[in-house]
Design a protein around this motif. Structure first.
Motif, PDB file in Angstrom:
ATOM      1  N   ALA A 142      -6.902  34.416 -27.015  1.00 27.71           N
ATOM      2  CA  ALA A 142      -6.478  34.456 -28.409  1.00 27.71           C
ATOM      3  C   ALA A 142      -6.766  35.833 -29.016  1.00 27.71           C
ATOM      4  CB  ALA A 142      -7.191  33.367 -29.197  1.00 27.71           C
ATOM      5  N   GLU A 143      -7.900  36.429 -28.637  1.00 29.19           N
ATOM      6  CA  GLU A 143      -8.226  37.766 -29.157  1.00 29.19           C
ATOM      7  C   GLU A 143      -7.280  38.819 -28.606  1.00 29.19           C
ATOM      8  OE1 GLU A 143     -12.252  38.803 -28.370  1.00 29.19           O
ATOM      9  OE2 GLU A 143     -13.000  37.742 -30.114  1.00 29.19           O
ATOM     10  N   ALA A 144      -6.976  38.688 -27.300  1.00 31.29           N
ATOM     11  CA  ALA A 144      -6.025  39.641 -26.698  1.00 31.29           C
ATOM     12  C   ALA A 144      -4.686  39.531 -27.412  1.00 31.29           C
ATOM     13  CB  ALA A 144      -5.863  39.334 -25.212  1.00 31.29           C
ATOM     14  N   MET A 145      -4.299  38.283 -27.675  1.00 25.04           N
ATOM     15  CA  MET A 145      -3.049  38.047 -28.387  1.00 25.04           C
ATOM     16  C   MET A 145      -3.088  38.720 -29.760  1.00 25.04           C
ATOM     17  SD  MET A 145      -1.681  34.326 -29.448  1.00 25.04           S
ATOM     18  CE  MET A 145      -2.556  34.278 -31.007  1.00 25.04           C
ATOM     19  N   THR A 146      -4.234  38.636 -30.427  1.00 26.22           N
ATOM     20  CA  THR A 146      -4.389  39.265 -31.738  1.00 26.22           C
ATOM     21  C   THR A 146      -4.146  40.764 -31.658  1.00 26.22           C
ATOM     22  OG1 THR A 146      -5.950  37.668 -32.593  1.00 26.22           O
ATOM     23  CG2 THR A 146      -6.136  39.864 -33.475  1.00 26.22           C
ATOM     24  N   VAL A 147      -4.833  41.402 -30.735  1.00 22.25           N
ATOM     25  CA  VAL A 147      -4.741  42.865 -30.657  1.00 22.25           C
ATOM     26  C   VAL A 147      -3.306  43.288 -30.330  1.00 22.25           C
ATOM     27  CG1 VAL A 147      -5.565  44.891 -29.418  1.00 22.25           C
ATOM     28  CG2 VAL A 147      -7.169  43.084 -30.039  1.00 22.25           C
ATOM     29  N   ILE A 200      -4.004  40.330 -18.361  1.00 25.08           N
ATOM     30  CA  ILE A 200      -4.531  39.245 -17.508  1.00 25.08           C
ATOM     31  C   ILE A 200      -4.742  39.703 -16.071  1.00 25.08           C
ATOM     32  CG2 ILE A 200      -3.687  37.291 -18.876  1.00 25.08           C
ATOM     33  CD1 ILE A 200      -1.401  37.018 -16.883  1.00 25.08           C
ATOM     34  N   LYS A 201      -4.132  40.808 -15.694  1.00 25.51           N
ATOM     35  CA  LYS A 201      -4.345  41.303 -14.327  1.00 25.51           C
ATOM     36  C   LYS A 201      -5.463  42.345 -14.245  1.00 25.51           C
ATOM     37  CE  LYS A 201      -2.417  38.836 -11.670  1.00 25.51           C
ATOM     38  NZ  LYS A 201      -3.339  38.138 -10.786  1.00 25.51           N
ATOM     39  N   PHE A 202      -5.892  42.877 -15.366  1.00 25.46           N
ATOM     40  CA  PHE A 202      -6.915  43.936 -15.305  1.00 25.46           C
ATOM     41  C   PHE A 202      -8.258  43.533 -15.899  1.00 25.46           C
ATOM     42  CE2 PHE A 202      -3.235  46.531 -14.393  1.00 25.46           C
ATOM     43  CZ  PHE A 202      -3.740  47.367 -13.410  1.00 25.46           C
ATOM     44  N   LYS A 205      -6.922  39.059  -9.056  1.00 27.76           N
ATOM     45  CA  LYS A 205      -6.395  39.398  -7.721  1.00 27.76           C
ATOM     46  C   LYS A 205      -5.035  40.093  -7.849  1.00 27.76           C
ATOM     47  CE  LYS A 205      -8.693  36.162  -4.724  1.00 27.76           C
ATOM     48  NZ  LYS A 205      -8.620  34.886  -4.047  1.00 27.76           N
ATOM     49  N   PRO A 206      -4.598  40.801  -6.785  1.00 27.35           N
ATOM     50  CA  PRO A 206      -3.317  41.525  -6.884  1.00 27.35           C
ATOM     51  C   PRO A 206      -2.171  40.619  -7.339  1.00 27.35           C
ATOM     52  CG  PRO A 206      -4.454  42.116  -4.872  1.00 27.35           C
ATOM     53  CD  PRO A 206      -5.254  41.031  -5.501  1.00 27.35           C
ATOM     54  N   PRO A 207      -1.273  41.173  -8.150  1.00 32.05           N
ATOM     55  CA  PRO A 207      -0.206  40.355  -8.735  1.00 32.05           C
ATOM     56  C   PRO A 207       0.715  39.733  -7.691  1.00 32.05           C
ATOM     57  CG  PRO A 207      -0.274  42.541  -9.723  1.00 32.05           C
ATOM     58  CD  PRO A 207      -1.202  42.561  -8.563  1.00 32.05           C
ATOM     59  N   THR A 208       1.277  38.598  -8.058  1.00 37.77           N
ATOM     60  CA  THR A 208       2.227  37.916  -7.171  1.00 37.77           C
ATOM     61  C   THR A 208       3.647  38.351  -7.521  1.00 37.77           C
ATOM     62  OG1 THR A 208       2.362  36.140  -8.753  1.00 37.77           O
ATOM     63  CG2 THR A 208       0.742  35.881  -6.981  1.00 37.77           C
ATOM     64  N   PHE A 209       4.599  37.846  -6.734  1.00 32.27           N
ATOM     65  CA  PHE A 209       6.002  38.166  -6.974  1.00 32.27           C
ATOM     66  C   PHE A 209       6.435  37.686  -8.368  1.00 32.27           C
ATOM     67  CE2 PHE A 209      10.526  36.908  -6.597  1.00 32.27           C
ATOM     68  CZ  PHE A 209      11.050  38.174  -6.392  1.00 32.27           C
ATOM     69  N   PHE A 260       5.054  42.900 -26.458  1.00 33.42           N
ATOM     70  CA  PHE A 260       3.881  42.022 -26.524  1.00 33.42           C
ATOM     71  C   PHE A 260       3.586  41.424 -25.139  1.00 33.42           C
ATOM     72  CE2 PHE A 260       2.379  37.607 -27.098  1.00 33.42           C
ATOM     73  CZ  PHE A 260       1.186  37.845 -27.748  1.00 33.42           C
ATOM     74  N   SER A 261       4.644  40.933 -24.474  1.00 35.59           N
ATOM     75  CA  SER A 261       4.455  40.296 -23.157  1.00 35.59           C
ATOM     76  C   SER A 261       3.953  41.306 -22.137  1.00 35.59           C
ATOM     77  CB  SER A 261       5.768  39.699 -22.650  1.00 35.59           C
ATOM     78  OG  SER A 261       6.361  38.919 -23.625  1.00 35.59           O
ATOM     79  N   MET A 262       4.438  42.539 -22.228  1.00 39.59           N
ATOM     80  CA  MET A 262       4.013  43.588 -21.285  1.00 39.59           C
ATOM     81  C   MET A 262       2.499  43.780 -21.370  1.00 39.59           C
ATOM     82  SD  MET A 262       5.115  47.567 -21.487  1.00 39.59           S
ATOM     83  CE  MET A 262       4.090  47.904 -22.913  1.00 39.59           C
ATOM     84  N   PHE A 263       1.975  43.893 -22.589  1.00 40.51           N
ATOM     85  CA  PHE A 263       0.527  44.079 -22.759  1.00 40.51           C
ATOM     86  C   PHE A 263      -0.242  42.854 -22.254  1.00 40.51           C
ATOM     87  CE2 PHE A 263       1.610  47.321 -26.068  1.00 40.51           C
ATOM     88  CZ  PHE A 263       0.913  48.362 -25.495  1.00 40.51           C
ATOM     89  N   MET A 264       0.270  41.658 -22.561  1.00 40.38           N
ATOM     90  CA  MET A 264      -0.433  40.444 -22.130  1.00 40.38           C
ATOM     91  C   MET A 264      -0.476  40.369 -20.605  1.00 40.38           C
ATOM     92  SD  MET A 264      -1.638  38.775 -24.720  1.00 40.38           S
ATOM     93  CE  MET A 264      -2.250  37.354 -23.925  1.00 40.38           C
ATOM     94  N   LEU A 265       0.653  40.685 -19.959  1.00 39.81           N
ATOM     95  CA  LEU A 265       0.701  40.601 -18.496  1.00 39.81           C
ATOM     96  C   LEU A 265      -0.251  41.612 -17.862  1.00 39.81           C
ATOM     97  CD1 LEU A 265       4.545  40.135 -18.062  1.00 39.81           C
ATOM     98  CD2 LEU A 265       2.813  38.535 -17.283  1.00 39.81           C
TER      99      LEU A 265
END
Lengths: 454, 170
Positions: A110-115, A426-428, A28-32, A418-423
């Motif tokens: 865990a896989e996303a974290m790997t990549v 999880i939204k896409f 769903k659309p991201p929150t604040f 790393f955090s930018m890609f993870m965030l």
């Protein structure tokens, strides 16, 4: 664990439809709060980019590395992030082969974290070499002088190992995502999402022929990724072990590095999954059953790492080699002793508390321990690299090291990257495996026991 | 699938679906089964034979292994780096390159195998598909010639389909 669903660890009453709703709800659309975190991550990336720009403009003197400590924070970060990347493939591939049911709700993350961790790790050798625009020299490309790289060098092995790892883990990750992207496609409301998921799911329908070939291929992927994960960190360890440097030149390095990598990676999975479970209300899918599985891995690998530390000291004493002996005296009592004792506390002592059931069942405590282990594993790499290089054979060539603000900025920037890609991920895309959770759930039947008859 | 029409049966229960698959097989119908996940019972009743994806994996692996060693050996001979009396072609050192290339090419070939055997990408053509098949429903789509749709619909309904739909064209 009476609240969970049989031996698969899901809460009672979870249905196929509920799994779809819970996981796709994350898209769903991201929150604040998400925007705040994303802003923080982007700010860190900008700080890292600014620091790197300064280093490129002024040269490597901006970094704290010197003679004799030519490998500094950048290589520490490289090994740290490659290590983080390992548990993703461990959880997705090795535990798949072992049919460990606790892997299902956690393996996608865990896989996303790997990549993303390999993407982060890959930056550091490029930053470290000082002139990243010549990075292609590392590859065996045809050139005018018919000059080829040295295939006997562990550094070139590393190029092949890490790039193979990135390619294979990204492919494995994408293959696992295809059926779940199709589920997201079928529930997508906006045109953009529909288009994105239609293209990336490749038109998956889940017919019997597709599942048959897909599952067969998935098994091969797991079979290929398993030796790969062991080989990659072994190759990374050979960057050190092949060098004749006290503290590095040891045959124990490959298993020691692989265990350490899994140890830090599982801790990072906990660091990511605990807040995610809370924010997105995934308590029905990720239960104490799954945390127990991860804690067991942490306890096992912490034991291996501790044993390796002890073995290193024992062998240094037993070898009667004065350089080795001095190196292992210098680590706990020399200039970098804080890093050593910090490492021992974080990696050997703190995880022991997880033997206590009450503590390992406390989610807040697990989160804290996972952060402690991450710090400990960074310190471990710091110890291996800095202390060995600062005290080699000739006392006249000994040296010390201080961080520069450029190195600090790039290190912080890597966490932001790393955090930018993870965030964004999880939204896409579905961050929890939908179809694989359904695989371990008992299928809906009209008559109990009817499927056994088939 | 053969025929000018597709009859789609939507099922809530897997035992009903399996009954429908067996019936369709017995009648010699051309069918396709949809499910939200892989399941061994569906596999046994539809495609029990081993998937040929493994051939892609095998040939990819062989190609990668030969390619990796060949690359390292050829490059070393083309630009010899003489260090002490060490062999120019140092096989133990090249094992790492050969090993990584084996896995790399094998994995990429397996991915190509998925695309080939699963007939992907196929974004627009979803014969007999229903979006509920990625959620909580199972489905069977049967191809039929004109005039046979009623008999097939009856078979699916008798097996416990929640709904049966006749669609035009394949």
């Amino acid at each position: 664990m009476s609240e969970t669903h049989g031996d698969i660890g899901l809460k009672e009453g979870v249905t196929y439809s509920r799994v779809n709703d819970l996981v796709l709800n994350m898209l769903k659309p991201p929150t604040f709060g998400w925007y705040c975190l994303f802003f923080l991550a982007i700010s860190a990336v900008c700080w890292g980019a600014a620091s790197f720009t300064r280093q490129v403009l002024d040269g490597m003197q901006r970094a704290g590395i010197n003679q004799p400590i030519a490998w500094g924070v950048y290589i520490t970060n490289f090994v740290f992030w490659v290590g983080i990347a390992h548990s993703g493939t461990l959880i997705s591939a090795i535990l798949f082969l072992f049919r460990a049911k606790f892997r299902m709700p956690i393996y996608r993350l865990a896989e996303a974290m790997t990549v993303f961790a390999v993407l982060t790790a890959g930056l550091f050798p490029l930053i470290h070499v000082g002139r990243p625009w010549f990075a292609y020299w590392l590859l065996p490309y045809p050139n005018e002088r018919a000059l080829w790289p040295n295939f006997r060098s562990p550094l070139l092995w590393d190029v092949f190992a890490v790039s193979t790892y990135l390619t294979v883990s990204a492919t494995f990750f994408y293959v696992g995502l295809i059926p779940d992207i199709a589920a997201a496609r079928d529930k997508a409301k906006t045109f953009f999402r529909k288009l994105l998921y239609s293209i990336t799911s490749l038109g998956w329908t889940g017919n019997h022929s597709q599942w048959k070939h897909y599952m067969s291929a998935y098994l091969f992927f797991a079979g290929l990724a398993t030796p790969l994960v062991v080989s990659v960190h072994s190759v990374v360890s050979w960057d050190f072990a092949m060098g004749n440097v006290p503290g590095w030149h040891a045959t124990i390095f490959p298993p020691y590095f692989v265990a350490g990598a899994i140890f830090s990676g599982v801790a990072m999975v906990l660091t990511l999954i605990i807040p995610l479970r809370k924010v997105f209300g995934l308590e029905e899918l990720i239960t104490p059953f799954h945390f127990e599985g991860m804690v067991k891995l942490i306890l096992l690998t912490s034991g291996i790492v501790t044993y390796s530390y002890i073995t290193e000291f024992y062998i240094a004493w037993f070898s009667n080699n004065p350089f080795e002996r001095y190196q292992f005296w210098f680590r706990p009592f020399g200039d970098f002793k804080l890093a050593f004792w910090g490492m021992v506390f974080c990696n050997c002592v703190a995880p022991l508390t997880l033997w206590i059931k009450k503590l390992r069942r406390n989610i807040g405590y697990l989160f804290a321990i996972s952060l402690v282990i991450n710090v400990g594993m960074w310190l471990e790499r710091f110890n291996i690299i800095f202390t060995s290089l600062s005290r080699e054979f000739v006392p006249a060539a000994w040296g010390n090291y201080n961080f520069s603000w450029v190195e600090t900025g790039i290190t912080v920037g890597a966490f932001g990257w790393f955090s930018m890609f993870m965030l964004l991920f999880i939204k896409f895309f579905p961050a929890v495996a939908i179809s694989e959770i359904k695989e371990i759930m008992p299928p809906p039947v009209r008559e109990e026991g009817a499927l056994e008859a088939h | 699938m053969r025929g000018s029409k597709v009859i789609v049966g939507v099922f809530s229960y897997m035992d009903d679906l399996v009954r429908a698959i067996r019936k369709a097989k017995k009648e010699g119908l051309d069918y396709r089964v949809f499910s939200p996940m892989a399941h061994p019972v569906i596999e046994e009743n539809t495609m029990p034979q081993a998937s040929s994806v493994r051939l892609f994996t095998l040939f990819g692996g062989i190609l990668g292994c030969i390619g990796g060693f060949a690359l390292a050996i050829w490059c070393s001979l083309d630009w010899p780096l003489r260090v002490s009396a060490k062999a120019i072609v140092s096989v133990p050192a090249f094992v790492v390159i050969g090993y990584e290339c084996t896995i790399l090419i094998s994995a990429l070939a397996t991915f190509l195998g998925i695309l080939h055997f699963c007939r992907l990408p196929d974004i627009l053509r979803k014969v007999g598909y229903d979006p509920r098949f990625t959620d909580d429903k199972f489905g069977i789509a049967v191809g039929a010639e004109d005039g046979k749709e009623e008999a097939i619909s009856k078979i699916l309904s008798e097996c416990g389909a929640d709904e049966v739909e006749v669609r035009e064209g394949l």
